[in-house]
Design a protein around this motif. Sequence first.
Motif, PDB file in Angstrom:
ATOM      1  N   LEU A 242       9.323  14.948 -12.203  1.00 37.01           N
ATOM      2  CA  LEU A 242       8.294  14.913 -13.236  1.00 37.01           C
ATOM      3  C   LEU A 242       7.834  13.482 -13.437  1.00 37.01           C
ATOM      4  O   LEU A 242       8.651  12.558 -13.523  1.00 37.01           O
ATOM      5  CB  LEU A 242       8.870  15.455 -14.552  1.00 37.01           C
ATOM      6  CG  LEU A 242       7.959  15.391 -15.779  1.00 37.01           C
ATOM      7  CD1 LEU A 242       6.877  16.453 -15.702  1.00 37.01           C
ATOM      8  CD2 LEU A 242       8.785  15.550 -17.054  1.00 37.01           C
ATOM      9  N   VAL A 243       6.526  13.267 -13.533  1.00 37.19           N
ATOM     10  CA  VAL A 243       5.978  11.934 -13.833  1.00 37.19           C
ATOM     11  C   VAL A 243       6.026  11.731 -15.345  1.00 37.19           C
ATOM     12  O   VAL A 243       5.368  12.450 -16.097  1.00 37.19           O
ATOM     13  CB  VAL A 243       4.526  11.806 -13.328  1.00 37.19           C
ATOM     14  CG1 VAL A 243       3.972  10.416 -13.666  1.00 37.19           C
ATOM     15  CG2 VAL A 243       4.451  12.060 -11.830  1.00 37.19           C
ATOM     16  N   ILE A 244       6.842  10.773 -15.799  1.00 34.78           N
ATOM     17  CA  ILE A 244       6.933  10.521 -17.234  1.00 34.78           C
ATOM     18  C   ILE A 244       6.183   9.251 -17.649  1.00 34.78           C
ATOM     19  O   ILE A 244       5.967   9.019 -18.843  1.00 34.78           O
ATOM     20  CB  ILE A 244       8.396  10.440 -17.709  1.00 34.78           C
ATOM     21  CG1 ILE A 244       9.134   9.289 -17.027  1.00 34.78           C
ATOM     22  CG2 ILE A 244       9.110  11.763 -17.482  1.00 34.78           C
ATOM     23  CD1 ILE A 244      10.513   9.013 -17.628  1.00 34.78           C
ATOM     24  N   SER A 245       5.775   8.446 -16.672  1.00 33.98           N
ATOM     25  CA  SER A 245       4.985   7.249 -16.983  1.00 33.98           C
ATOM     26  C   SER A 245       4.343   6.736 -15.708  1.00 33.98           C
ATOM     27  O   SER A 245       4.836   7.019 -14.603  1.00 33.98           O
ATOM     28  CB  SER A 245       5.883   6.156 -17.590  1.00 33.98           C
ATOM     29  OG  SER A 245       5.131   5.011 -17.937  1.00 33.98           O
ATOM     30  N   LYS A 246       3.254   6.013 -15.862  1.00 32.46           N
ATOM     31  CA  LYS A 246       2.671   5.329 -14.712  1.00 32.46           C
ATOM     32  C   LYS A 246       1.969   4.063 -15.193  1.00 32.46           C
ATOM     33  O   LYS A 246       1.528   3.969 -16.340  1.00 32.46           O
ATOM     34  CB  LYS A 246       1.706   6.236 -13.949  1.00 32.46           C
ATOM     35  CG  LYS A 246       0.439   6.640 -14.679  1.00 32.46           C
ATOM     36  CD  LYS A 246      -0.453   7.454 -13.735  1.00 32.46           C
ATOM     37  CE  LYS A 246      -1.814   7.728 -14.380  1.00 32.46           C
ATOM     38  NZ  LYS A 246      -2.738   8.378 -13.437  1.00 32.46           N
ATOM     39  N   SER A 247       1.915   3.093 -14.310  1.00 35.65           N
ATOM     40  CA  SER A 247       1.316   1.804 -14.661  1.00 35.65           C
ATOM     41  C   SER A 247      -0.169   1.788 -14.314  1.00 35.65           C
ATOM     42  O   SER A 247      -0.659   2.659 -13.580  1.00 35.65           O
ATOM     43  CB  SER A 247       2.026   0.677 -13.921  1.00 35.65           C
ATOM     44  OG  SER A 247       1.742   0.750 -12.520  1.00 35.65           O
ATOM     45  N   ASP A 248      -0.870   0.806 -14.839  1.00 31.07           N
ATOM     46  CA  ASP A 248      -2.252   0.586 -14.409  1.00 31.07           C
ATOM     47  C   ASP A 248      -2.239   0.030 -12.982  1.00 31.07           C
ATOM     48  O   ASP A 248      -1.378  -0.800 -12.644  1.00 31.07           O
ATOM     49  CB  ASP A 248      -2.947  -0.430 -15.319  1.00 31.07           C
ATOM     50  CG  ASP A 248      -3.173   0.110 -16.722  1.00 31.07           C
ATOM     51  OD1 ASP A 248      -3.170   1.342 -16.886  1.00 31.07           O
ATOM     52  OD2 ASP A 248      -3.362  -0.710 -17.639  1.00 31.07           O
ATOM     53  N   PRO A 249      -3.157   0.459 -12.123  1.00 30.33           N
ATOM     54  CA  PRO A 249      -3.215  -0.101 -10.767  1.00 30.33           C
ATOM     55  C   PRO A 249      -3.535  -1.597 -10.797  1.00 30.33           C
ATOM     56  O   PRO A 249      -4.309  -2.057 -11.639  1.00 30.33           O
ATOM     57  CB  PRO A 249      -4.359   0.680 -10.111  1.00 30.33           C
ATOM     58  CG  PRO A 249      -4.523   1.910 -10.926  1.00 30.33           C
ATOM     59  CD  PRO A 249      -4.151   1.527 -12.322  1.00 30.33           C
TER      60      PRO A 249
ATOM     61  N   PHE B  45       0.672   0.439  -7.664  1.00 29.60           N
ATOM     62  CA  PHE B  45       0.982   0.908  -9.010  1.00 29.60           C
ATOM     63  C   PHE B  45       2.328   1.618  -8.992  1.00 29.60           C
ATOM     64  O   PHE B  45       2.886   1.909  -7.933  1.00 29.60           O
ATOM     65  CB  PHE B  45      -0.144   1.769  -9.592  1.00 29.60           C
ATOM     66  CG  PHE B  45      -0.201   3.192  -9.122  1.00 29.60           C
ATOM     67  CD1 PHE B  45      -0.023   4.252 -10.003  1.00 29.60           C
ATOM     68  CD2 PHE B  45      -0.487   3.497  -7.796  1.00 29.60           C
ATOM     69  CE1 PHE B  45      -0.102   5.562  -9.584  1.00 29.60           C
ATOM     70  CE2 PHE B  45      -0.574   4.805  -7.363  1.00 29.60           C
ATOM     71  CZ  PHE B  45      -0.377   5.847  -8.256  1.00 29.60           C
ATOM     72  N   ASN B  46       2.851   1.855 -10.181  1.00 33.01           N
ATOM     73  CA  ASN B  46       4.217   2.370 -10.306  1.00 33.01           C
ATOM     74  C   ASN B  46       4.230   3.706 -11.026  1.00 33.01           C
ATOM     75  O   ASN B  46       3.533   3.893 -12.030  1.00 33.01           O
ATOM     76  CB  ASN B  46       5.078   1.368 -11.081  1.00 33.01           C
ATOM     77  CG  ASN B  46       6.538   1.799 -11.182  1.00 33.01           C
ATOM     78  OD1 ASN B  46       7.289   1.647 -10.225  1.00 33.01           O
ATOM     79  ND2 ASN B  46       6.930   2.343 -12.328  1.00 33.01           N
ATOM     80  N   LEU B  47       5.031   4.633 -10.505  1.00 34.06           N
ATOM     81  CA  LEU B  47       5.310   5.890 -11.184  1.00 34.06           C
ATOM     82  C   LEU B  47       6.770   5.874 -11.636  1.00 34.06           C
ATOM     83  O   LEU B  47       7.649   5.427 -10.891  1.00 34.06           O
ATOM     84  CB  LEU B  47       5.101   7.090 -10.258  1.00 34.06           C
ATOM     85  CG  LEU B  47       3.693   7.321  -9.699  1.00 34.06           C
ATOM     86  CD1 LEU B  47       3.721   8.516  -8.751  1.00 34.06           C
ATOM     87  CD2 LEU B  47       2.699   7.543 -10.815  1.00 34.06           C
TER      88      LEU B  47
ATOM     89  N   ALA C 126       4.970  -3.616 -19.655  1.00 30.27           N
ATOM     90  CA  ALA C 126       5.096  -2.788 -18.455  1.00 30.27           C
ATOM     91  C   ALA C 126       6.423  -2.036 -18.429  1.00 30.27           C
ATOM     92  O   ALA C 126       6.574  -1.058 -17.690  1.00 30.27           O
ATOM     93  CB  ALA C 126       4.962  -3.656 -17.207  1.00 30.27           C
ATOM     94  N   ARG C 127       7.387  -2.455 -19.235  1.00 27.92           N
ATOM     95  CA  ARG C 127       8.701  -1.800 -19.270  1.00 27.92           C
ATOM     96  C   ARG C 127       8.768  -0.669 -20.297  1.00 27.92           C
ATOM     97  O   ARG C 127       9.727   0.109 -20.308  1.00 27.92           O
ATOM     98  CB  ARG C 127       9.786  -2.830 -19.595  1.00 27.92           C
ATOM     99  CG  ARG C 127      10.004  -3.842 -18.486  1.00 27.92           C
ATOM    100  CD  ARG C 127      10.944  -4.960 -18.938  1.00 27.92           C
ATOM    101  NE  ARG C 127      12.273  -4.487 -19.255  1.00 27.92           N
ATOM    102  CZ  ARG C 127      13.232  -4.298 -18.365  1.00 27.92           C
ATOM    103  NH1 ARG C 127      12.999  -4.531 -17.090  1.00 27.92           N
ATOM    104  NH2 ARG C 127      14.428  -3.886 -18.743  1.00 27.92           N
ATOM    105  N   THR C 128       7.768  -0.577 -21.164  1.00 24.72           N
ATOM    106  CA  THR C 128       7.829   0.374 -22.275  1.00 24.72           C
ATOM    107  C   THR C 128       7.584   1.811 -21.799  1.00 24.72           C
ATOM    108  O   THR C 128       6.664   2.072 -21.021  1.00 24.72           O
ATOM    109  CB  THR C 128       6.786   0.006 -23.342  1.00 24.72           C
ATOM    110  OG1 THR C 128       6.976  -1.366 -23.722  1.00 24.72           O
ATOM    111  CG2 THR C 128       6.925   0.892 -24.567  1.00 24.72           C
TER     112      THR C 128
END
Length: 466
Positions: A27-34, A47-49, A246-248
């Motif tokens: 499940l994707v629970i967060s993703k970063s801005d590219p 970017f990070n998932l 970015a860690r939140t």
Amino acid sequence: MDPICSLKRKKIKDLHLGDSNFLLTCLVISKSDPKIFTFKDEQRGVFNLTLRDSAKDFLNCVIWGTDDKIHELNSEIAIGDVVNVENPKIGKENDGKGKEYKPKCSSDFILTIDSNRGRVVIDPGANETLKALLKYPLKHPNEVLKLSDISLYEKESVGESVDLLVAVRYNRPPRELLIAKTGMKKKCKSVIVMDKTFQGMSLNLWSEQAIDRSEAWKELETILFITDVRINYSEYYQAITLVETARTLFIENPIGKEAEELRLYVERTPLKEMEGFLNDDMIDALRINDIMTVQQINDKADGILRTEGDHFTALCYATVTKFDIDGPYECVRRRCELCKHYISLEAETCSNEDCYNLQYMNGTAQQNCIKTFFNVTMNFSDHTGTLANCKLYNKFAEAVMGVDVNEFLALSDTQIGAIKWSVLLERCAVKLVIRKKSVCRARTLISVVEVVPVNPSEVSKELKIY
């Protein structure tokens, strides 16, 4: 043959360094801005998932590619989607360099996908078991801090990270700021959060993902479990604030006893009280004896003169330069005590449709919920300046005018004028409660407790130069 069939299905908890030809369904629970950059004259992106496949296990997956591919994946994959991560590279999560750019996870490993290896695709199945993980807190609720404790942090605590269980009190609209270093505009947003110990702290959102996601957050309804939110200090508010990094990570409306208790607290507590509306029983005029000029009051309210807490009291010798009682519609208001909705003086019942539910829940007749009260605007001036838009409420207004609100509404214009000119332009000893601007109050609020005419000799004895 379907290439997926040749891959071995694994769980996050079963991963080892060197694993290959495996498949994770998460499940994707967060993703970063590219982030887009130029490498060897080519536009590239990353970017990070953050992925989860059980209540305890979650990790990061970093995706590299051309800018077109990164933007395509970013638009396809949303928080709450179930994805298949096929044959990624597995490495050890580095707690040192780069740790501030991605969430801290339970797993010691990190997945990497690039043009040479691996891919991530939406899982075509309806995996309700995984989707239910979107509501599971990432840590035990006993590990979260109270906002009241965080509010006592000193400036030296800026940069520390904390975990919180909070409710959304105000969800303010996004705004754009001009970044001085780059000259570019950056969107940001402030969300005021609260818990059972503290009524309002600013949470500043900077990522597009968080800002877009927060548009669905409902005031006094949405509960947030937040991990690794950064402590900051606002010179403007002279108070501790919170900043998303970015860690939140955010879990919306988490399951659990603690979250349900907070939800019920917010639902049952009258938080929509008019700002600055004072409880008569809380104010003792006899204890307000700290003499200040208008300038000192303004300096203290603005934080130029240091004061503890979000409010203070003052005794000011000043002339009444505005006493706005010329029309009852300007100085008398009515509101429903159940829903705090304001109504016209002619109305006998609340016009707020949602109020009927509250009446049913409280077993209260509607006509018994309507309160009529004074809401008088006053200005006070001395040799240092003017205090504008001070508010005179309730029994304090009755003491100044010598009539209660119902008697006042029955007065003629001539009688109202006589009351006005008995106070206007008189030099008085004015006792005030000043509530400083905060994340919940956009401006300083000044409430009048007592207005008593004084003779010149008393004024000259007590008057301060500054």
